[in-house]
Design a protein around this motif. Structure first.
Motif, short mmCIF file in Angstrom:
data_model
loop_
_atom_site.label_atom_id
_atom_site.label_comp_id
_atom_site.label_asym_id
_atom_site.label_seq_id
_atom_site.Cartn_x
_atom_site.Cartn_y
_atom_site.Cartn_z
N TYR A 36 7.66 8.50 -0.37
CA TYR A 36 8.69 8.87 -1.35
C TYR A 36 8.26 8.53 -2.78
O TYR A 36 8.87 8.96 -3.74
N GLY A 37 7.19 7.74 -2.91
CA GLY A 37 6.69 7.40 -4.24
C GLY A 37 6.94 5.98 -4.68
O GLY A 37 6.85 5.69 -5.88
N ALA A 38 7.24 5.10 -3.75
CA ALA A 38 7.44 3.69 -4.12
C ALA A 38 6.17 3.14 -4.76
O ALA A 38 5.06 3.39 -4.28
N LEU A 39 6.33 2.44 -5.87
CA LEU A 39 5.20 1.85 -6.57
C LEU A 39 4.63 0.68 -5.78
O LEU A 39 3.42 0.50 -5.70
N THR A 40 5.53 -0.14 -5.23
CA THR A 40 5.14 -1.23 -4.34
C THR A 40 6.20 -1.37 -3.26
O THR A 40 7.37 -1.02 -3.47
N VAL A 41 5.76 -1.87 -2.13
CA VAL A 41 6.67 -2.13 -1.01
C VAL A 41 6.31 -3.50 -0.45
O VAL A 41 5.13 -3.81 -0.27
N ALA A 42 7.32 -4.30 -0.20
CA ALA A 42 7.11 -5.62 0.39
C ALA A 42 8.21 -5.84 1.43
O ALA A 42 9.23 -5.15 1.43
#
Length: 148
Positions: free
Chosen positions: A90-96
């Motif tokens: 979806y275009g998340a810049l970062t995921v944690a």
């Protein structure tokens, strides 16, 4: 060649509405400083080097995103693997991840309800979505990150 697509041997930069006006003014100043009677290719090249927006684009800094914010969302879900995959697509810049949730940094144009709808449409069961922070992007930060 500045605006010619890379596939055709150019730089592929995207012009803005102000480029022509700005370049004309910068080129006149460069022409005078160089002691030239007319604007030639060398004057134009030097003017392009002095144009801030073009210089930023040449450094691959997306100027359309410089003034936007980044929202950090907490997505409560029992399916963190699928949520992470969907968020990255979806275009998340970062995921944690955190216990029982996934954190995702997304552009400020995305609302919690849009994110919820997208996750549900992709089969990700969510309990709740919270905006936990919003950070303003800064041009200085973007330039510094480019230099790393």
């Amino acid at each position: 060649m500045v605006y010619t697509p890379v596939a055709d041997g150019g730089e592929g930069l995207q012009p803005s509405y102000a480029h022509a006006r700005d370049l004309a003014q910068i080129a006149q100043a460069v022409r005078i400083n160089m002691g030239r009677e007319r604007v030639d290719l060398e004057v134009i090249e030097r003017a392009l080097d002095k144009h801030v927006l073009i210089a930023l684009q040449r450094m691959d800094i997306d100027i359309s995103q410089v003034h936007h914010s980044i929202r950090t969302f907490r997505i409560i879900t029992d399916d963190p693997d699928n949520a992470e995959r969907v968020l990255r697509l979806y275009g998340a810049l970062t995921v944690a991840r955190e216990d029982g949730a996934v954190l995702a940094d997304l552009e400020d144009s995305i609302s919690p309800s849009q994110l919820l709808e997208h996750l549900q449409n992709q089969g990700v069961a969510t309990g709740r979505i919270d905006v936990i922070s919003e950070t303003k992007r800064e041009i200085k930060k973007a330039i510094l990150e480019h230099g790393d």
